[in-house]
Design a protein around this motif. Sequence first.
Motif, PDB file in Angstrom:
ATOM      1  N   THR A 202       0.825  -1.221   0.000  1.00 37.97           N
ATOM      2  CA  THR A 202       0.000   0.000   0.000  1.00 37.97           C
ATOM      3  C   THR A 202       0.854   1.263   0.000  1.00 37.97           C
ATOM      4  OG1 THR A 202      -0.189   0.023   2.428  1.00 37.97           O
ATOM      5  CG2 THR A 202      -1.876  -1.170   1.193  1.00 37.97           C
ATOM      6  N   PHE A 208      -6.005  -1.835  -1.351  1.00 38.71           N
ATOM      7  CA  PHE A 208      -6.516  -1.924   0.025  1.00 38.71           C
ATOM      8  C   PHE A 208      -6.311  -3.367   0.472  1.00 38.71           C
ATOM      9  CE2 PHE A 208      -9.837  -2.646   3.188  1.00 38.71           C
ATOM     10  CZ  PHE A 208      -9.699  -1.534   4.006  1.00 38.71           C
ATOM     11  N   THR A 221      -6.327  -3.803   8.578  1.00 42.63           N
ATOM     12  CA  THR A 221      -6.329  -3.337   7.192  1.00 42.63           C
ATOM     13  C   THR A 221      -5.184  -2.353   6.999  1.00 42.63           C
ATOM     14  OG1 THR A 221      -7.827  -1.468   7.632  1.00 42.63           O
ATOM     15  CG2 THR A 221      -8.839  -3.572   6.983  1.00 42.63           C
ATOM     16  N   TYR A 223      -3.801   0.777   4.164  1.00 36.84           N
ATOM     17  CA  TYR A 223      -4.109   1.635   3.018  1.00 36.84           C
ATOM     18  C   TYR A 223      -3.191   2.843   3.087  1.00 36.84           C
ATOM     19  CZ  TYR A 223      -6.698   4.537  -0.299  1.00 36.84           C
ATOM     20  OH  TYR A 223      -7.045   5.324  -1.380  1.00 36.84           O
ATOM     21  N   LYS A 239     -15.136   0.436   6.206  1.00 35.93           N
ATOM     22  CA  LYS A 239     -13.934   0.769   5.443  1.00 35.93           C
ATOM     23  C   LYS A 239     -14.053   0.330   3.993  1.00 35.93           C
ATOM     24  CE  LYS A 239     -10.254   1.374   8.780  1.00 35.93           C
ATOM     25  NZ  LYS A 239     -10.017   2.728   8.236  1.00 35.93           N
ATOM     26  N   LYS A 243     -13.850   2.795   0.734  1.00 35.41           N
ATOM     27  CA  LYS A 243     -12.763   2.691  -0.242  1.00 35.41           C
ATOM     28  C   LYS A 243     -13.243   2.209  -1.609  1.00 35.41           C
ATOM     29  CE  LYS A 243      -9.410   3.985   2.450  1.00 35.41           C
ATOM     30  NZ  LYS A 243     -10.241   4.330   3.600  1.00 35.41           N
TER      31      LYS A 243
END
Length: 250
Positions: A202, A208, A221, A223, A239, A243
Amino acid sequence: MDFDIIILLDVIVTILVSYKFFTLIKETRAIQLLNGILVLFLIRFASKFLGLKIFNSLLDQIKTLVLIAIPVVFQPELRRALEQIGRGKVLNYLTRKDKFKTYIDKLVATVMRLSRDKIGALIVLKRSTGLRDIIDTGVELDAKLSPELLVNIFMPKSPLHDGAVIIDKDRVIAANCLLPLTKNQRLRQSLGTRHRAAIGITEETDAFVIIVSEETGMVSTTYEGKIKYGLDEFALKEKLFTKFEELDIS
């Protein structure tokens, strides 16, 4: 009476258009420009109220530069909005949203199942940046996304359980892929290879990534090089909706 209805319609349309505009620029760099414009507007109001003529003149020059910058900065968002209208997405909006919700529900349910069973997983969701160099490091599948497929891929001792799975829309493109490790020295030393790889990809792309810890089952996660730990089902859904709001699921 008719005049009141027109005013009410005017207000409703304005609110809807404004909401859609903010939805398009949310989580983008364009929102920073909008915040800057708001600050300049407040400064301009205070300066005019205090009668600072020289400072007002300087602000007028800055305002001209901002007006020139707006079309450039907002160009991706404007293009995306026009593309939606051109493809007729306004007309099939509800149908597309239903398909997208089903897709997100299926993906989140799979991740939560992996989490409950403490099956380690590294899932890369492609956005606009191409991932061909990453796909080439693994085994290409190009299979329809399904909970059964993902669980079987990440099952311990499965031939493909090491590495990352690459997903593009509702297709599992490849498995057992190698991701670049982050070079960020400020991360805590206890962070494992799976999480470092998730951060690394990322930092280089707009992908993602969802990570399931094999030791704890915790869902995280990444990003834009940033990691969020300990997401539950609802936080993960939020999320993903943010996204991938404009993702077109056929």
